[in-house]
Design a protein around this motif. Structure first.
Motif, PDB file in Angstrom:
ATOM      1  N   VAL A  30      43.463  49.879  44.635  1.00 45.29           N
ATOM      2  CA  VAL A  30      43.770  48.454  44.650  1.00 45.29           C
ATOM      3  C   VAL A  30      42.492  47.702  44.323  1.00 45.29           C
ATOM      4  O   VAL A  30      41.443  47.956  44.931  1.00 45.29           O
ATOM      5  CB  VAL A  30      44.316  47.998  46.023  1.00 45.29           C
ATOM      6  CG1 VAL A  30      44.511  46.480  46.044  1.00 45.29           C
ATOM      7  CG2 VAL A  30      45.626  48.709  46.340  1.00 45.29           C
ATOM      8  N   TRP A  31      42.554  46.786  43.354  1.00 44.50           N
ATOM      9  CA  TRP A  31      41.357  46.052  42.979  1.00 44.50           C
ATOM     10  C   TRP A  31      41.689  44.600  42.667  1.00 44.50           C
ATOM     11  O   TRP A  31      42.824  44.253  42.368  1.00 44.50           O
ATOM     12  CB  TRP A  31      40.669  46.705  41.781  1.00 44.50           C
ATOM     13  CG  TRP A  31      41.452  46.652  40.506  1.00 44.50           C
ATOM     14  CD1 TRP A  31      41.417  45.686  39.546  1.00 44.50           C
ATOM     15  CD2 TRP A  31      42.419  47.615  40.057  1.00 44.50           C
ATOM     16  NE1 TRP A  31      42.286  45.980  38.529  1.00 44.50           N
ATOM     17  CE2 TRP A  31      42.911  47.163  38.809  1.00 44.50           C
ATOM     18  CE3 TRP A  31      42.903  48.824  40.581  1.00 44.50           C
ATOM     19  CZ2 TRP A  31      43.865  47.871  38.090  1.00 44.50           C
ATOM     20  CZ3 TRP A  31      43.852  49.524  39.864  1.00 44.50           C
ATOM     21  CH2 TRP A  31      44.325  49.063  38.631  1.00 44.50           C
ATOM     22  N   VAL A  32      40.657  43.756  42.723  1.00 43.93           N
ATOM     23  CA  VAL A  32      40.763  42.358  42.317  1.00 43.93           C
ATOM     24  C   VAL A  32      39.566  42.044  41.440  1.00 43.93           C
ATOM     25  O   VAL A  32      38.422  42.352  41.798  1.00 43.93           O
ATOM     26  CB  VAL A  32      40.791  41.395  43.528  1.00 43.93           C
ATOM     27  CG1 VAL A  32      40.638  39.951  43.067  1.00 43.93           C
ATOM     28  CG2 VAL A  32      42.086  41.557  44.311  1.00 43.93           C
ATOM     29  N   SER A  33      39.820  41.452  40.291  1.00 40.31           N
ATOM     30  CA  SER A  33      38.765  41.034  39.370  1.00 40.31           C
ATOM     31  C   SER A  33      38.887  39.535  39.149  1.00 40.31           C
ATOM     32  O   SER A  33      39.991  39.018  38.924  1.00 40.31           O
ATOM     33  CB  SER A  33      38.910  41.777  38.035  1.00 40.31           C
ATOM     34  OG  SER A  33      38.012  41.254  37.063  1.00 40.31           O
ATOM     35  N   ALA A  34      37.742  38.822  39.219  1.00 36.39           N
ATOM     36  CA  ALA A  34      37.776  37.360  39.114  1.00 36.39           C
ATOM     37  C   ALA A  34      36.465  36.852  38.529  1.00 36.39           C
ATOM     38  O   ALA A  34      35.445  37.545  38.567  1.00 36.39           O
ATOM     39  CB  ALA A  34      38.010  36.732  40.488  1.00 36.39           C
TER      40      ALA A  34
END
Length: 530
Positions: A504-508
């Motif tokens: 699970v990842w978040v890129s911003a």
């Protein structure tokens, strides 16, 4: 002044090392001559750790060179200029501008503390430099008077050793409990390894302002245990000399990084002081607690500590531990808990937007992460979404809370939930377990980071657990897939559960790193296989 070299040796066929002008934990600094361009330079010869294997040393060297090249892209009058990054005999060297003058630490030792106006000038210069660096996704991580140079004649303040303490693999605490870095100037969230971001550098500026005004950091104590306790738990008492700048100092030394003054706010307050001579007032818009600051867990039994907001959980856990062992010296450091900042690299495959494959060469001590609502069975069973989120029951075989307004976008074996405009990307992937487990996957991915994520730097992998399962966290900064997209920051966790490996990842964008960290925490906390 300096110690003459035995042979004035030449490295990389170009730089003649002439005199040793500094030495520290990271290596030796030489006064040197660039024989090609005929100019004087400073050359930092980075120390190699004899205890490390050849492959590990190679990975660390590669990371050092990669990160130093990222710093070399920064252009600001108060940031040291990095001219070149070279290797000679498998040892990395960083070639920088030569500043004629000593460090701020030397100046304080020789002349004593400065007045409030001079401290404000120093603070303005450093905060301006940090704004440029942070906008490029580069952190310093070791701001202290010894890493600030003052040029003779001009009094120009120059921030040096930018990023080097981190890129050489130095974490806040070593596996043996020794402290690496400058604990008196280290933010509490870095002490607990809960997170490391621009806010951590700003805490260090607050401690530095106290030091230049009074002669020492407000967190100086007789032992490492005492320093840790002072940073994470004890009452913060700025020196009396800081009174004219007290709102700035207190705002920067706010333990909750989400409530800390940002660089622009602190710089503006210091400029107001220089222009008016009056104590600056805090920003007009005070911090207002939001739903994300309200604990989502049900009340614990009386014997358990009360739950706290996400942004300070790691710090308070560290405080409880350090308070219990503050008299134990260096061994106290070994008891701090990592709070889970990092990048989990997922299985190394071709990258999709917002993720990448990469691993860290740094040794990864086993840690326990205390995160959010789903860290207890009761919370996991309830499986509800916090305010501002919705519970997504995905047909790919999992459920998790995603921000309201995010839309599902499956891409092969990956599932994305995208923000409006797709500037923030939350990704999920489920596969069979891989060789080496989550940590092995992340480390292999980190090696490929520069190939799969343009401008990859500040990569870090940490071994941890997720709901009791083996896990690894990965965090990194990169340039984005296009100029229009701009610099980005990614949080990623990989773990094994019930015979499957989940990522699970978040890129911003780097300017939305706070929101990204919250989205990531909520997604990981609420994730359940279905």
């Amino acid at each position: 002044m300096g110690t003459e070299g035995d042979d004035c040796r030449v490295i990389a066929g170009r730089y003649r090392l002439e005199a040793r002008i500094g030495r520290g934990g990271m290596g030796v600094v030489w006064r040197a001559t660039d024989q090609l361009l005929g100019r004087r330079v400073a050359v930092k010869e980075l120390a190699l750790e004899a205890s490390r294997s050849g492959e590990d040393a190679r990975l660390r060297s590669d990371r050092t060179l990669r990160e130093a090249r990222a710093v070399a892209q920064l252009r600001h009058p108060h940031i040291i200029v990095v001219h070149d990054v070279v290797e000679d005999g498998e040892r990395p060297y960083i070639v920088m501008e030569l500043i004629d003058g000593g460090s701020l630490a030397d100046r304080i030792a020789e002349r004593g503390p400065v007045d409030a106006a001079e401290a404000a000038r120093i603070g303005i210069d450093l905060l301006s430099a940090l704004r440029t660096a942070h906008e490029a996704g580069v952190l310093h991580r070791d701001i202290k008077p010894a890493n600030v140079l003052v040029e003779s004649g001009t009094e120009r303040v120059v921030l040096t050793d930018f990023g080097i303490a981190r890129v050489a693999g130095a974490t806040t605490l070593t596996e043996t409990g020794s402290f690496v870095g400058s604990p008196e100037y280290t933010a509490p969230e870095r002490m607990s390894e809960a997170r490391t971001g621009p806010e951590s550098d700003l805490w260090s500026v607050g401690a530095l302002l106290c030091a230049v005004l009074s002669g020492e950091s407000p967190f100086r104590r007789d032992s490492i245990g005492g320093i840790l306790h002072a940073v994470v738990a004890a009452e913060i008492r700025p020196p009396a000399q800081a009174e004219p700048l007290l709102p700035v100092v207190r705002g920067l030394l706010e333990r909750d990084p989400d409530r800390r003054l940002n660089a622009a706010e602190a710089e503006g307050m210091l400029r107001t002081f220089l222009e008016t001579g009056r104590t600056p007032q805090p920003p007009a818009t005070p911090y207002t607690p939001t739903q994300r600051d309200i604990p989502r867990q049900t009340p614990p039994p009386p014997s358990a500590p009360a739950p706290v907001g996400r942004s300070v959980r790691g710090v308070l856990i560290a405080a409880l531990l350090v308070a219990a062992v503050a008299g134990a010296g260096v061994s106290a450091a070994a008891l701090l808990i990592h709070g889970g900042s990092g990048d989990g690299g997922g299985t190394p495959t071709s990258p999709a937007p917002g993720t990448s494959a990469s691993t860290s060469a740094s040794p990864a001590p086993t840690v326990t992460v205390t995160r959010g609502a789903a860290t207890s069975p009761a919370a996991a069973d309830s499986h509800t979404a916090p305010s501002g989120y919705r519970l997504a029951r995905d047909p790919a075989g999992f459920s998790l809370a995603v921000p309201e307004g995010f839309t599902r976008d499956p891409q092969g074996e990956r599932v994305f939930y995208m923000s409006p405009g797709q500037t923030v990307r939350l990704g999920i992937r489920a596969t069979v377990p891989q060789t080496g487990g989550p940590l092995g996957v992340m480390r292999r991915a980190d090696v490929k980071g520069p190939d799969t994520n343009p401008g990859y730097h500040d990569g870090r992998v940490t071994r941890t657990t997720h709901h009791g399962h083996p896990a690894a966290l990965w965090e990194f900064t990169w340039k984005g897939f296009s100029t229009a997209e701009g610099p980005r920051h990614t949080y990623d966790m990989c773990w094994e559960e019930d015979g499957r490996m989940y990522d699970v990842w978040v890129s911003a964008p780097v300017g939305k790193v706070r929101e990204a960290r919250e989205y990531f925490d909520v997604a990981v906390d609420t994730f359940l296989p279905t």
